[in-house]
Write a protein that holds these residues in place. Sequence first.
Motif, PDB file in Angstrom:
ATOM      1  N   LYS A 134     -10.820  -0.192   0.387  1.00  0.00           N
ATOM      2  CA  LYS A 134      -9.589  -0.912   0.721  1.00  0.00           C
ATOM      3  C   LYS A 134      -9.668  -1.482   2.133  1.00  0.00           C
TER       4      LYS A 134
ATOM      5  N   GLY B  62      -8.963   7.062  -4.064  1.00  0.00           N
ATOM      6  CA  GLY B  62      -8.188   5.829  -4.222  1.00  0.00           C
ATOM      7  C   GLY B  62      -6.817   6.005  -4.855  1.00  0.00           C
TER       8      GLY B  62
ATOM      9  N   GLU C  42     -11.674  -4.629   2.236  1.00  0.00           N
ATOM     10  CA  GLU C  42     -11.010  -5.775   1.598  1.00  0.00           C
ATOM     11  C   GLU C  42      -9.988  -6.462   2.503  1.00  0.00           C
TER      12      GLU C  42
ATOM     13  N   ASN D 116      -8.927   4.342   2.738  1.00  0.00           N
ATOM     14  CA  ASN D 116     -10.026   4.295   1.768  1.00  0.00           C
ATOM     15  C   ASN D 116     -10.991   3.183   2.195  1.00  0.00           C
TER      16      ASN D 116
ATOM     17  N   TRP E  25       0.833  -1.193   0.000  1.00  0.00           N
ATOM     18  CA  TRP E  25       0.000   0.000   0.000  1.00  0.00           C
ATOM     19  C   TRP E  25       0.874   1.251   0.000  1.00  0.00           C
TER      20      TRP E  25
ATOM     21  N   GLU F 155      -4.013   4.267  -0.798  1.00  0.00           N
ATOM     22  CA  GLU F 155      -4.893   3.496   0.089  1.00  0.00           C
ATOM     23  C   GLU F 155      -5.070   4.195   1.428  1.00  0.00           C
TER      24      GLU F 155
END
Length: 368
Positions: free
Chosen positions: A256, A92, A259, A253, A37, A95
């Motif tokens: 992110k 984006g 995820e 973000n 990242w 991150e």
Amino acid sequence: MQRRKFIRTAAVGGASVAAAGTLAAPAIAQSAPELKWRMASSFPKSLDTIFGSAEIFTKYVSEATDGKFQIRLFAAGEIVPGLQVADAVQNGTVEMGHTASYYYVGKDLTFALDCAVPFGLNARQQDAWMNWGGGRQLMNDFFKDYNIHSMPCGNTGGQMGGWFRKEIKTVDDLKGLKFRVSGFAGEVLTKLGVVPQQLAGGDIYPALEKGTIDAAEWVGPYDDQKLGFNKVAQYYYYPGWWEAGPQLSAYVNTTKWAELPKSYQAIIEAAAAKAHTSMLSKYDAQNPKAVRELVASGTKLMPFSQPIMEACYNATNELFAALNEKNPKFKKVFESWKPFRAEETLWFRVVENTMDNFMARLSAANKL
Ligand code: CA
């Protein structure tokens, strides 16, 4: 049936250690993916207190994941300008970001409550509100509109009021004063005749030296000394009533963030918590020496007078009232924040202030 099935599975596992090993491997890999990242900081590398805490953050994340989760840190201007970190996280481009939420009051003054507002909470009280007073939840509800998941990641502690080329004795002395000061405080001071100036850190010294500006605030003794403001302005006022305990924040973000495996989310939280306490303690450890050296070099420490403090407090309340009228997002957070400030101040009066004042008198009498 269930039991028979379990016994059969266990027997298979027990019968073949090698098979169990190969079976377990993919599960581990899945929960600890290799990620790279980028984190954009709003600050220059020279601010070893603030930028340094982001370095502590990224190092912790790497070490806690055996190097699997790498977050590369970029100083202000390397990917995006320092004041565009929120935008970069929102869209984006990066991150993550490390920033001060009050840089974004131009979008919405509600941002400031995540960092500092005039006559706001000190560092401990801000933590209390964020962690146990509903602050984090309220701020993250607000941040959702910007695709940002935010968490506290540092605090400078109480800041100084800044460097002035001449004495400010009365409220009238503020009229026409060209003062480099941040957004929210600038709006308050405008009501008292100040002409706020927005300048990046590196531009303050030459402007103050030339007299293009009359005064400038930055952070506090440790950071200010490095920029040499004492060479171009003699009067160092306190307190910075607009920054009693400004909090820095780590932005992620939201897509992110969602995820990430839960373990990585927990590691980010822990890393931010470590950076958070590290920054405040570093300031508290470094400022005393710096303030001694500044005074020895001729700097005059000056408290803002009570009439000035009161005029600024009243102007702040006018601004709060107007904001509550026109900004429902601000109002929603403020309605949690304001009574919390009242309760914290009441409690701090009892023990902390009493003890601090007693010790301060001993310090002033050179008895420590
Ligand atoms: Ca400041």
